[in-house]
Motif scaffolding. Structure first.
Motif, PDB file in Angstrom:
ATOM      1  N   LEU A 344      -8.542   5.814   4.281  1.00  0.00           N
ATOM      2  CA  LEU A 344      -9.230   4.628   4.795  1.00  0.00           C
ATOM      3  C   LEU A 344      -8.513   3.349   4.391  1.00  0.00           C
ATOM      4  O   LEU A 344      -8.401   2.406   5.176  1.00  0.00           O
ATOM      5  CB  LEU A 344     -10.667   4.594   4.279  1.00  0.00           C
ATOM      6  N   TRP A 345      -8.022   3.315   3.149  1.00  0.00           N
ATOM      7  CA  TRP A 345      -7.342   2.115   2.676  1.00  0.00           C
ATOM      8  C   TRP A 345      -5.982   1.967   3.351  1.00  0.00           C
ATOM      9  O   TRP A 345      -5.643   0.900   3.900  1.00  0.00           O
ATOM     10  CB  TRP A 345      -7.182   2.152   1.161  1.00  0.00           C
ATOM     11  N   THR A 346      -5.179   3.021   3.339  1.00  0.00           N
ATOM     12  CA  THR A 346      -3.809   2.947   3.860  1.00  0.00           C
ATOM     13  C   THR A 346      -3.780   2.712   5.357  1.00  0.00           C
ATOM     14  O   THR A 346      -3.050   1.845   5.854  1.00  0.00           O
ATOM     15  CB  THR A 346      -3.043   4.237   3.527  1.00  0.00           C
ATOM     16  N   TYR A 347      -4.578   3.500   6.093  1.00  0.00           N
ATOM     17  CA  TYR A 347      -4.508   3.444   7.552  1.00  0.00           C
ATOM     18  C   TYR A 347      -5.579   2.552   8.166  1.00  0.00           C
ATOM     19  O   TYR A 347      -5.581   2.350   9.383  1.00  0.00           O
ATOM     20  CB  TYR A 347      -4.550   4.867   8.115  1.00  0.00           C
ATOM     21  N   GLY A 348      -6.441   1.993   7.311  1.00  0.00           N
ATOM     22  CA  GLY A 348      -7.437   1.041   7.772  1.00  0.00           C
ATOM     23  C   GLY A 348      -7.162  -0.356   7.260  1.00  0.00           C
ATOM     24  O   GLY A 348      -6.833  -1.265   8.020  1.00  0.00           O
ATOM     25  N   GLU A 393      -0.796  -1.502  -5.323  1.00  0.00           N
ATOM     26  CA  GLU A 393       0.664  -1.496  -5.187  1.00  0.00           C
ATOM     27  C   GLU A 393       1.266  -0.099  -5.250  1.00  0.00           C
ATOM     28  O   GLU A 393       2.406   0.107  -4.834  1.00  0.00           O
ATOM     29  CB  GLU A 393       1.292  -2.371  -6.283  1.00  0.00           C
ATOM     30  N   TRP A 394       0.524   0.861  -5.769  1.00  0.00           N
ATOM     31  CA  TRP A 394       1.056   2.220  -5.927  1.00  0.00           C
ATOM     32  C   TRP A 394       1.350   2.826  -4.555  1.00  0.00           C
ATOM     33  O   TRP A 394       0.596   2.635  -3.601  1.00  0.00           O
ATOM     34  CB  TRP A 394       0.057   3.083  -6.681  1.00  0.00           C
ATOM     35  N   LYS A 395       2.441   3.570  -4.468  1.00  0.00           N
ATOM     36  CA  LYS A 395       2.784   4.254  -3.227  1.00  0.00           C
ATOM     37  C   LYS A 395       3.074   5.718  -3.513  1.00  0.00           C
ATOM     38  O   LYS A 395       3.637   6.058  -4.561  1.00  0.00           O
ATOM     39  CB  LYS A 395       4.000   3.601  -2.557  1.00  0.00           C
ATOM     40  N   GLY A 396       2.692   6.578  -2.601  1.00  0.00           N
ATOM     41  CA  GLY A 396       2.917   8.005  -2.794  1.00  0.00           C
ATOM     42  C   GLY A 396       2.723   8.777  -1.505  1.00  0.00           C
ATOM     43  O   GLY A 396       2.610   8.202  -0.417  1.00  0.00           O
ATOM     44  N   ILE A 397       2.698  10.082  -1.649  1.00  0.00           N
ATOM     45  CA  ILE A 397       2.549  10.987  -0.506  1.00  0.00           C
ATOM     46  C   ILE A 397       1.498  12.027  -0.857  1.00  0.00           C
ATOM     47  O   ILE A 397       1.470  12.560  -1.974  1.00  0.00           O
ATOM     48  CB  ILE A 397       3.891  11.675  -0.179  1.00  0.00           C
ATOM     49  N   ILE A 398       0.620  12.322   0.077  1.00  0.00           N
ATOM     50  CA  ILE A 398      -0.390  13.359  -0.139  1.00  0.00           C
ATOM     51  C   ILE A 398       0.281  14.732  -0.091  1.00  0.00           C
ATOM     52  O   ILE A 398       1.003  15.052   0.861  1.00  0.00           O
ATOM     53  CB  ILE A 398      -1.494  13.277   0.928  1.00  0.00           C
ATOM     54  N   GLN A 418      -0.735   4.164   0.357  1.00  0.00           N
ATOM     55  CA  GLN A 418      -0.521   3.014  -0.508  1.00  0.00           C
ATOM     56  C   GLN A 418      -1.793   2.726  -1.267  1.00  0.00           C
ATOM     57  O   GLN A 418      -2.870   2.591  -0.670  1.00  0.00           O
ATOM     58  CB  GLN A 418      -0.112   1.783   0.297  1.00  0.00           C
ATOM     59  N   GLY A 419      -1.671   2.632  -2.581  1.00  0.00           N
ATOM     60  CA  GLY A 419      -2.813   2.379  -3.448  1.00  0.00           C
ATOM     61  C   GLY A 419      -3.487   3.667  -3.879  1.00  0.00           C
ATOM     62  O   GLY A 419      -3.516   4.652  -3.138  1.00  0.00           O
ATOM     63  N   ARG A 420      -3.994   3.658  -5.112  1.00  0.00           N
ATOM     64  CA  ARG A 420      -4.776   4.795  -5.589  1.00  0.00           C
ATOM     65  C   ARG A 420      -5.681   4.343  -6.729  1.00  0.00           C
ATOM     66  O   ARG A 420      -5.421   3.319  -7.380  1.00  0.00           O
ATOM     67  CB  ARG A 420      -3.890   5.938  -6.062  1.00  0.00           C
TER      68      ARG A 420
END
Length: 461
Positions: A344-348, A393-398, A418-420
């Motif tokens: 929701l955060w990354t793609y919204g 600011e955190w970035k990663g991959i599921i 992005q973000g966690r």
């Protein structure tokens, strides 16, 4: 034990400001700027968002094939501190007993707080009368299935209307799974007779018109009963528009969608071999045009909440999904509770589809209001201290290796995020940190829901 969270950007559905939160005895005691209090622990949240713990109003832990509550750590790691499960009713078992049985599975096992929806699977007069007593056991929502004809899940229109007539007098919110069972039955039979058995035919056997028709019929029944209605897991434009139009006409008609309907499409069902079986859920994933329409719906408030419909099937892909011999007998369900915030955060939020405050509304505030949990989903004095300190600011991959849902695949594998949640607190106690569960299994508590939730606030007069 007391906790002071300082200098964070406090984010709720109603406001956003830099400030401090003081927590003592599991409750938020003070909110302000430059608070001067003596706390056992102080956290500097500068540069971070401080938001309420998520409320996921649609999960399956130990219901309908989902893994039991020992995997609720996935919710905590993903920033969700309260889950609302379903209490399926066996034939001959009273509704209230079914709820107590489901609660017994969660108590001393769930790592986050939990509440329940009732489910009618033995439709008869004595069960309909029980609906009036659901608030006595802390349940204020009731789900019926319009799909799955020929199984214990299915309820016909008479059953739905009877339940609605009893629900409205007790302040119980009616929920429906809206798909036309006859359309699905006939089309499933047709595709199997043609030898079309691949997972993608799950979509063709449950076309958008099946959901559109059933949603319209559910709304008509709710109008006949003059009863609020909450349509779960809306997946198509036409169903969303029917809900929106009824609401705009003054009827208490609401709906939710789910993260997979906002991020995945029918193409997932058409993956090579039997891989598409991983994505079989109902209603099925839809083409991109519906994904786009649903983002507009949550932005505009035409749909009220976003759940995960989390169902990490016991056995996963190898042990559950691959037992199916064709699309019609593959167990339905996908995990997703851990990914709801990230998606929701990354793609919204990050793409500008929704605002930060709308995110909190969809992720925490509205789900709590719908099910009747006034002390959840918000950061305010007197509310439960369910708090997420979020690093934008955190970035990663599921990846499945980082997932705690306890099965062998991840439907959002490879999605960039992005973000966690940097830290997640349940009633003031740290339960997750940087994607890891650090709390104690069994620390979750049964939260008793109050009747006359959000869907009654706009009651048609």
């Amino acid at each position: 034990m007391s906790l002071l969270i300082k200098n964070g950007t406090i984010l709720t559905a109603a406001s956003e400001f830099t400030g401090d939160i003081y927590i003592e005895g599991e409750i938020i005691r003070q909110i302000g700027t430059n608070l001067s209090v003596n706390a056992s622990q102080t956290i500097d949240a500068s540069g971070k968002y401080v938001m309420p713990g998520g409320v996921d109003e649609h999960v399956h832990y130990g219901s309908f094939g989902g893994r039991l509550f020992e995997t609720a750590e996935a919710a905590a790691a993903g920033g969700t501190t309260t889950i609302v499960d379903f209490a399926p009713q066996e034939k001959g078992v009273p509704l209230l007993d079914a709820i107590r049985r489901q609660a017994a599975k969660a108590e001393h096992t769930s790592s986050v707080d939990f509440a329940f929806h009732a489910v009618i699977m033995d439709p008869k007069e004595s069960v309909f009368e029980e609906v009036r007593h659901l608030p006595e056991v802390g349940v204020a929502t009731l789900k019926l299935f319009m799909a799955y004809k020929g199984t214990a899940f299915y309820c016909d229109d008479e059953a739905i209307l009877s339940a609605m007539m009893n629900a409205k007098d007790a302040g119980v919110t009616m929920m429906v799974h809206a798909e036309n069972a006859d359309i699905i039955t006939i089309l499933t039979r047709y595709y199997l007779s043609q030898g079309k058995t691949a997972p993608v035919y799950h979509y063709y056997a449950r076309p958008p018109i099946a959901e559109e028709e059933a949603t319209g019929r559910a709304i008509a029944l709710a109008k006949a009963a003059d009863c609020p209605l909450f349509v779960v897991h809306v997946s198509i434009r036409e169903a969303m528009e029917a809900i929106r139009n009824a609401h705009n006409d003054g009827w208490p008609i609401f709906g939710e969608t789910c993260t997979h309907y906002l991020t995945l499409t029918t193409d997932c069902l058409d993956k090579p071999g039997f891989e598409g079986a991983k994505y079989i859920c109902s209603p099925p994933l839809r083409p991109q045009e519906h994904v786009d329409a649903l983002w507009q719906a949550v932005r505009e408030g035409w749909l009220t909440a976003v759940g995960s419909d989390h169902c990490a099937l016991d056995g996963g892909y190898e042990g559950a999904k691959k037992k199916g011999t064709n699309f019609s007998n593959v167990p339905n369900g996908c995990p997703g509770v851990q990914d709801r915030l990230a998606l929701l955060w990354t793609y919204g939020v990050c793409t500008g589809k929704i605002t930060r405050r709308k995110f909190v509304e969809l992720f925490a505030a509205n789900p709590a209001k719908v099910v009747g949990l006034p002390n959840k989903g918000d950061l305010r004095i007197g509310a439960d201290a369910d708090v997420v300190i979020f690093d934008p600011e955190w970035k990663g991959i599921i990846t499945n290796k980082d997932s705690l849902h306890g099965i062998d695949y991840e439907p959002f594998e490879g999605f960039e995020i992005q973000g966690r949640p940097q830290q997640v607190f349940l009633r003031g106690r740290l339960v997750a940190e940087n994607g890891r569960f650090v709390g104690e299994r069994g620390m979750g508590r049964w939260q008793k829901c109050k009747p006359y939730g959000l869907c009654y606030d706009y009651y048609h007069k």
